[in-house]
Design a protein around this motif. Structure first.
Motif, PDB file in Angstrom:
ATOM      1  N   HIS A 128       0.750  -1.510   0.051  1.00  0.00           N
ATOM      2  CA  HIS A 128       0.005  -0.179   0.090  1.00  0.00           C
ATOM      3  C   HIS A 128       0.726   1.262   0.020  1.00  0.00           C
ATOM      4  CE1 HIS A 128      -2.762   2.959   1.892  1.00  0.00           C
ATOM      5  NE2 HIS A 128      -3.271   2.597   0.551  1.00  0.00           N
ATOM      6  N   PHE A 129       1.940   1.221   0.731  1.00  0.00           N
ATOM      7  CA  PHE A 129       2.877   2.385   0.687  1.00  0.00           C
ATOM      8  C   PHE A 129       3.377   2.550  -0.823  1.00  0.00           C
ATOM      9  CE2 PHE A 129       4.717   1.984   5.258  1.00  0.00           C
ATOM     10  CZ  PHE A 129       3.457   2.768   5.632  1.00  0.00           C
ATOM     11  N   TRP A 130       3.773   1.535  -1.515  1.00  0.00           N
ATOM     12  CA  TRP A 130       4.079   1.696  -2.893  1.00  0.00           C
ATOM     13  C   TRP A 130       2.964   2.243  -3.857  1.00  0.00           C
ATOM     14  CZ3 TRP A 130       2.811  -0.103  -7.732  1.00  0.00           C
ATOM     15  CH2 TRP A 130       3.869  -0.074  -8.448  1.00  0.00           C
ATOM     16  N   VAL A 131       1.763   1.898  -3.462  1.00  0.00           N
ATOM     17  CA  VAL A 131       0.895   2.226  -4.060  1.00  0.00           C
ATOM     18  C   VAL A 131       0.251   3.756  -3.901  1.00  0.00           C
ATOM     19  CG1 VAL A 131      -1.937   2.280  -4.581  1.00  0.00           C
ATOM     20  CG2 VAL A 131      -0.209   0.180  -4.471  1.00  0.00           C
ATOM     21  N   LEU A 132       0.546   4.360  -2.891  1.00  0.00           N
ATOM     22  CA  LEU A 132       0.189   5.660  -2.363  1.00  0.00           C
ATOM     23  C   LEU A 132       1.167   6.568  -3.241  1.00  0.00           C
ATOM     24  CD1 LEU A 132       0.154   5.338   1.584  1.00  0.00           C
ATOM     25  CD2 LEU A 132      -1.726   6.007   0.114  1.00  0.00           C
ATOM     26  N   GLY A 133       2.516   6.218  -3.320  1.00  0.00           N
ATOM     27  CA  GLY A 133       3.552   7.105  -4.069  1.00  0.00           C
ATOM     28  C   GLY A 133       3.245   7.017  -5.278  1.00  0.00           C
ATOM     29  N   ARG A 134       2.734   5.848  -6.119  1.00  0.00           N
ATOM     30  CA  ARG A 134       2.828   5.704  -7.531  1.00  0.00           C
ATOM     31  C   ARG A 134       1.214   6.152  -7.942  1.00  0.00           C
ATOM     32  NH1 ARG A 134       7.122   4.652  -5.995  1.00  0.00           N
ATOM     33  NH2 ARG A 134       8.781   3.462  -7.020  1.00  0.00           N
ATOM     34  N   LEU A 135       0.304   5.992  -7.245  1.00  0.00           N
ATOM     35  CA  LEU A 135      -1.050   6.367  -7.523  1.00  0.00           C
ATOM     36  C   LEU A 135      -1.606   7.554  -6.976  1.00  0.00           C
ATOM     37  CD1 LEU A 135      -2.438   2.671  -8.266  1.00  0.00           C
ATOM     38  CD2 LEU A 135      -1.128   4.162 -10.074  1.00  0.00           C
ATOM     39  N   LEU A 136      -1.871   7.334  -5.619  1.00  0.00           N
ATOM     40  CA  LEU A 136      -2.764   8.327  -4.963  1.00  0.00           C
ATOM     41  C   LEU A 136      -2.082   9.778  -4.933  1.00  0.00           C
ATOM     42  CD1 LEU A 136      -4.801   9.135  -3.024  1.00  0.00           C
ATOM     43  CD2 LEU A 136      -3.622   8.725  -1.189  1.00  0.00           C
ATOM     44  N   GLU A 137      -0.449   9.835  -4.933  1.00  0.00           N
ATOM     45  CA  GLU A 137       0.188  11.057  -4.899  1.00  0.00           C
ATOM     46  C   GLU A 137       0.278  11.545  -6.191  1.00  0.00           C
ATOM     47  OE1 GLU A 137       3.753  10.324  -2.683  1.00  0.00           O
ATOM     48  OE2 GLU A 137       2.626   9.746  -0.930  1.00  0.00           O
ATOM     49  N   GLN A 138       0.000  10.615  -7.366  1.00  0.00           N
ATOM     50  CA  GLN A 138      -0.231  11.253  -8.621  1.00  0.00           C
ATOM     51  C   GLN A 138      -1.441  11.537  -9.030  1.00  0.00           C
ATOM     52  OE1 GLN A 138       2.707  11.611 -10.406  1.00  0.00           O
ATOM     53  NE2 GLN A 138       4.000  10.699  -8.355  1.00  0.00           N
ATOM     54  N   ARG A 139      -2.300  11.298  -8.150  1.00  0.00           N
ATOM     55  CA  ARG A 139      -3.832  11.744  -8.463  1.00  0.00           C
ATOM     56  C   ARG A 139      -4.561  10.897  -9.305  1.00  0.00           C
ATOM     57  NH1 ARG A 139      -3.683  18.230  -8.686  1.00  0.00           N
ATOM     58  NH2 ARG A 139      -2.676  19.056  -6.861  1.00  0.00           N
ATOM     59  N   ARG A 140      -4.185   9.562  -9.313  1.00  0.00           N
ATOM     60  CA  ARG A 140      -4.913   8.596 -10.074  1.00  0.00           C
ATOM     61  C   ARG A 140      -5.757   7.858  -9.177  1.00  0.00           C
ATOM     62  NH1 ARG A 140       0.766   6.321 -13.240  1.00  0.00           N
ATOM     63  NH2 ARG A 140       1.021   8.201 -14.475  1.00  0.00           N
ATOM     64  N   TYR A 141      -6.710   8.281  -8.838  1.00  0.00           N
ATOM     65  CA  TYR A 141      -7.643   8.106  -7.885  1.00  0.00           C
ATOM     66  C   TYR A 141      -8.271   6.677  -8.162  1.00  0.00           C
ATOM     67  CZ  TYR A 141      -6.646  12.738  -6.220  1.00  0.00           C
ATOM     68  OH  TYR A 141      -6.299  13.942  -5.967  1.00  0.00           O
ATOM     69  N   GLY A 142      -8.833   6.651  -9.211  1.00  0.00           N
ATOM     70  CA  GLY A 142      -9.600   5.346  -9.638  1.00  0.00           C
ATOM     71  C   GLY A 142      -8.627   4.137  -9.813  1.00  0.00           C
ATOM     72  N   ARG A 143      -7.359   4.117 -10.268  1.00  0.00           N
ATOM     73  CA  ARG A 143      -6.390   3.332 -10.124  1.00  0.00           C
ATOM     74  C   ARG A 143      -6.180   2.872  -8.680  1.00  0.00           C
ATOM     75  NH1 ARG A 143      -2.323   4.223 -15.149  1.00  0.00           N
ATOM     76  NH2 ARG A 143      -4.175   4.222 -16.720  1.00  0.00           N
ATOM     77  N   TYR A 144      -5.856   3.808  -7.776  1.00  0.00           N
ATOM     78  CA  TYR A 144      -5.606   3.872  -6.609  1.00  0.00           C
ATOM     79  C   TYR A 144      -6.627   2.803  -5.601  1.00  0.00           C
ATOM     80  CZ  TYR A 144      -5.198   4.694  -1.351  1.00  0.00           C
ATOM     81  OH  TYR A 144      -5.394   4.706  -0.368  1.00  0.00           O
ATOM     82  N   ALA A 145      -7.969   3.277  -6.125  1.00  0.00           N
ATOM     83  CA  ALA A 145      -8.734   2.628  -5.349  1.00  0.00           C
ATOM     84  C   ALA A 145      -9.127   1.202  -5.607  1.00  0.00           C
ATOM     85  CB  ALA A 145     -10.240   3.104  -5.753  1.00  0.00           C
ATOM     86  N   LEU A 146      -8.911   0.936  -6.939  1.00  0.00           N
ATOM     87  CA  LEU A 146      -8.707  -0.694  -7.371  1.00  0.00           C
ATOM     88  C   LEU A 146      -7.566  -1.382  -6.867  1.00  0.00           C
ATOM     89  CD1 LEU A 146      -9.657  -0.140 -11.088  1.00  0.00           C
ATOM     90  CD2 LEU A 146     -11.221  -1.064  -9.396  1.00  0.00           C
ATOM     91  N   ALA A 147      -6.362  -0.785  -6.805  1.00  0.00           N
ATOM     92  CA  ALA A 147      -5.192  -1.250  -6.395  1.00  0.00           C
ATOM     93  C   ALA A 147      -5.213  -1.606  -4.751  1.00  0.00           C
ATOM     94  CB  ALA A 147      -3.969  -0.474  -6.474  1.00  0.00           C
ATOM     95  N   THR A 148      -6.017  -0.621  -4.201  1.00  0.00           N
ATOM     96  CA  THR A 148      -5.954  -0.923  -2.690  1.00  0.00           C
ATOM     97  C   THR A 148      -7.309  -2.078  -2.456  1.00  0.00           C
ATOM     98  OG1 THR A 148      -5.884   1.453  -2.015  1.00  0.00           O
ATOM     99  CG2 THR A 148      -6.869   0.162  -0.496  1.00  0.00           C
ATOM    100  N   LEU A 149      -8.094  -2.180  -3.072  1.00  0.00           N
ATOM    101  CA  LEU A 149      -9.053  -3.265  -2.984  1.00  0.00           C
ATOM    102  C   LEU A 149      -8.143  -4.576  -3.483  1.00  0.00           C
ATOM    103  CD1 LEU A 149     -11.998  -4.283  -2.785  1.00  0.00           C
ATOM    104  CD2 LEU A 149     -12.416  -4.046  -5.095  1.00  0.00           C
ATOM    105  N   GLY A 150      -7.363  -4.620  -4.364  1.00  0.00           N
ATOM    106  CA  GLY A 150      -6.656  -5.803  -4.599  1.00  0.00           C
ATOM    107  C   GLY A 150      -5.771  -6.229  -3.581  1.00  0.00           C
ATOM    108  N   ILE A 151      -5.193  -5.169  -3.003  1.00  0.00           N
ATOM    109  CA  ILE A 151      -4.231  -5.376  -1.981  1.00  0.00           C
ATOM    110  C   ILE A 151      -5.046  -6.075  -0.608  1.00  0.00           C
ATOM    111  CG2 ILE A 151      -2.885  -4.215  -0.169  1.00  0.00           C
ATOM    112  CD1 ILE A 151      -1.869  -2.289  -2.405  1.00  0.00           C
ATOM    113  N   VAL A 152      -6.317  -5.507  -0.344  1.00  0.00           N
ATOM    114  CA  VAL A 152      -6.940  -6.198   0.699  1.00  0.00           C
ATOM    115  C   VAL A 152      -7.334  -7.578   0.416  1.00  0.00           C
ATOM    116  CG1 VAL A 152      -8.911  -5.938   2.290  1.00  0.00           C
ATOM    117  CG2 VAL A 152      -7.791  -3.855   1.585  1.00  0.00           C
ATOM    118  N   LEU A 153      -7.768  -7.795  -1.032  1.00  0.00           N
ATOM    119  CA  LEU A 153      -8.122  -9.109  -1.208  1.00  0.00           C
ATOM    120  C   LEU A 153      -6.617 -10.117  -1.037  1.00  0.00           C
ATOM    121  CD1 LEU A 153     -10.133 -11.198  -2.257  1.00  0.00           C
ATOM    122  CD2 LEU A 153      -9.513 -10.361  -4.719  1.00  0.00           C
TER     123      LEU A 153
END
Length: 338
Positions: free
Chosen positions: A59-84
């Motif tokens: 999730h830390f990696w996703v935060l830097g690559r997606l959320l902080e780059q304002r790719r919110y949709g991809r971030y939500a999907l990636a976070t869901l995948g991480i939880v699964l």
């Protein structure tokens, strides 16, 4: 310095965080569970934390690559995948309970729900910690940058004060060379002493009230050399605490304005300068007549620099600066809390 190096080392910071978490969990188990049960739970802590660390660092990696780059949709999907993924990983290493329904054996879905909830909570907490730490660091960095900016501005203001003083004094010496050339040697010696003080004080953050008063007296003495007999100058001081610190060259602009605006070719000109001190403060009052038909020149560097330096050295209620001006009279009062 060693502490700063430690906190810049991400590996050491995270190791300390995990050790602290293990200690807290172990203390809770030992406090609320029977000894045998607590020992069993303690043996499982390393496995559970290792399983939890995987989705956290993903999730830390996703935060830097997606959320902080304002790719919110991809971030939500990636976070869901991480939880699964974290939930399945937990199920693989720590098998969920099996419930018998009829002749069938099914996994207890509550274990999957608990694992998913725990992972989501861990991601939330670690995200808050991550950005809280960044916010604190940014706050201190902004404070440091602001301090550097103020220091730079102060250096520029001091340079402007020096140039402004020298410009005015050279004009005065030019006038003295025309009206009383015999007094030029004395005036040049006084100017040398004033410039020496300017050079020394510009390298310091503070001087003393006594040395600043002596500097003003020397400056007034230099100005008086060029005055005609129709101008009366009074300079009085009452300084019971001359060793108190004071920002250098702060009082000069008001004294300069007296001589700049009060000198007329005819009529009586008066200049009164009073410097007094109390237990907690210092007050400078300047009072000068204004010659008839006087037209003030556009504001130069003196008063703007004074106001800027007051805001830096004596911000807010630590200073009070007032001006009373009429066609024939000008009075300025500066009160400082030292």
């Amino acid at each position: 310095m060693k502490i700063n190096r430690f906190w810049r080392n991400r590996v050491l910071r995270h190791l300390l965080g995990w050790l602290l978490l293990v200690s807290i969990i172990a203390a809770m188990f030992l406090a609320v569970l029977p000894a045998a049960k607590a020992e069993e739970m303690l043996r499982s802590i390393p496995l559970h934390l290792a399983l939890l660390a995987v989705p956290i660092y993903l999730h830390f990696w996703v935060l830097g690559r997606l959320l902080e780059q304002r790719r919110y949709g991809r971030y939500a999907l990636a976070t869901l995948g991480i939880v699964l993924f974290g939930t399945l990983l937990d199920a693989f290493f720590d098998s969920p309970r099996i419930t018998v329904i009829g002749n069938d054996e099914v996994y207890d879905l509550s274990d999957f729900a608990n694992a998913s909830t725990g992972i989501l909570f861990a991601l939330l907490v670690t995200t808050v910690i991550r950005y809280t730490r960044r916010g604190i660091i940014s706050h201190f960095q902004m404070q440091k940058l602001r301090a550097l900016q103020l220091e730079t501005e102060l250096s520029l203001l001091k340079a402007q004060v020096n140039q402004h003083f020298l410009f005015n004094t050279l004009n005065n010496l030019y006038g003295l060379s025309l009206t009383a050339p015999a007094q030029m040697p004395e005036a040049l010696l006084q100017l040398a002493g004033l410039m020496r003080y300017q050079l020394d004080s510009s390298r310091q953050n503070t001087v003393t009230v006594g040395t600043e008063a002596e500097y003003l007296a020397n400056y007034i003495g230099l100005e008086k050399l060029r005055l005609r007999s129709n101008t009366q100058v009074e300079f009085t001081t009452d300084l019971p605490y001359p060793d108190r610190p004071l920002a250098p060259l702060l009082l000069l602009p008001l004294v300069e304005n007296c001589f700049k605006h009060a000198i007329g070719p005819s009529g009586e000109n008066t200049i009164r300068i009073q410097l007094s001190q109390s237990d907690v403060g210092l007050t400078l009052r300047t009072d000068n007549s204004v010659p008839p038909h006087f037209r003030p020149a556009p504001s130069g560097l003196g008063l703007p620099n004074l106001r800027a330096r007051l805001d830096q050295f004596y911000p807010g209620n630590r200073h009070q600066f007032t001006v009373e001006a009429t066609e024939a009279h000008y009075q300025a009062t500066l009160a400082l809390v030292l």
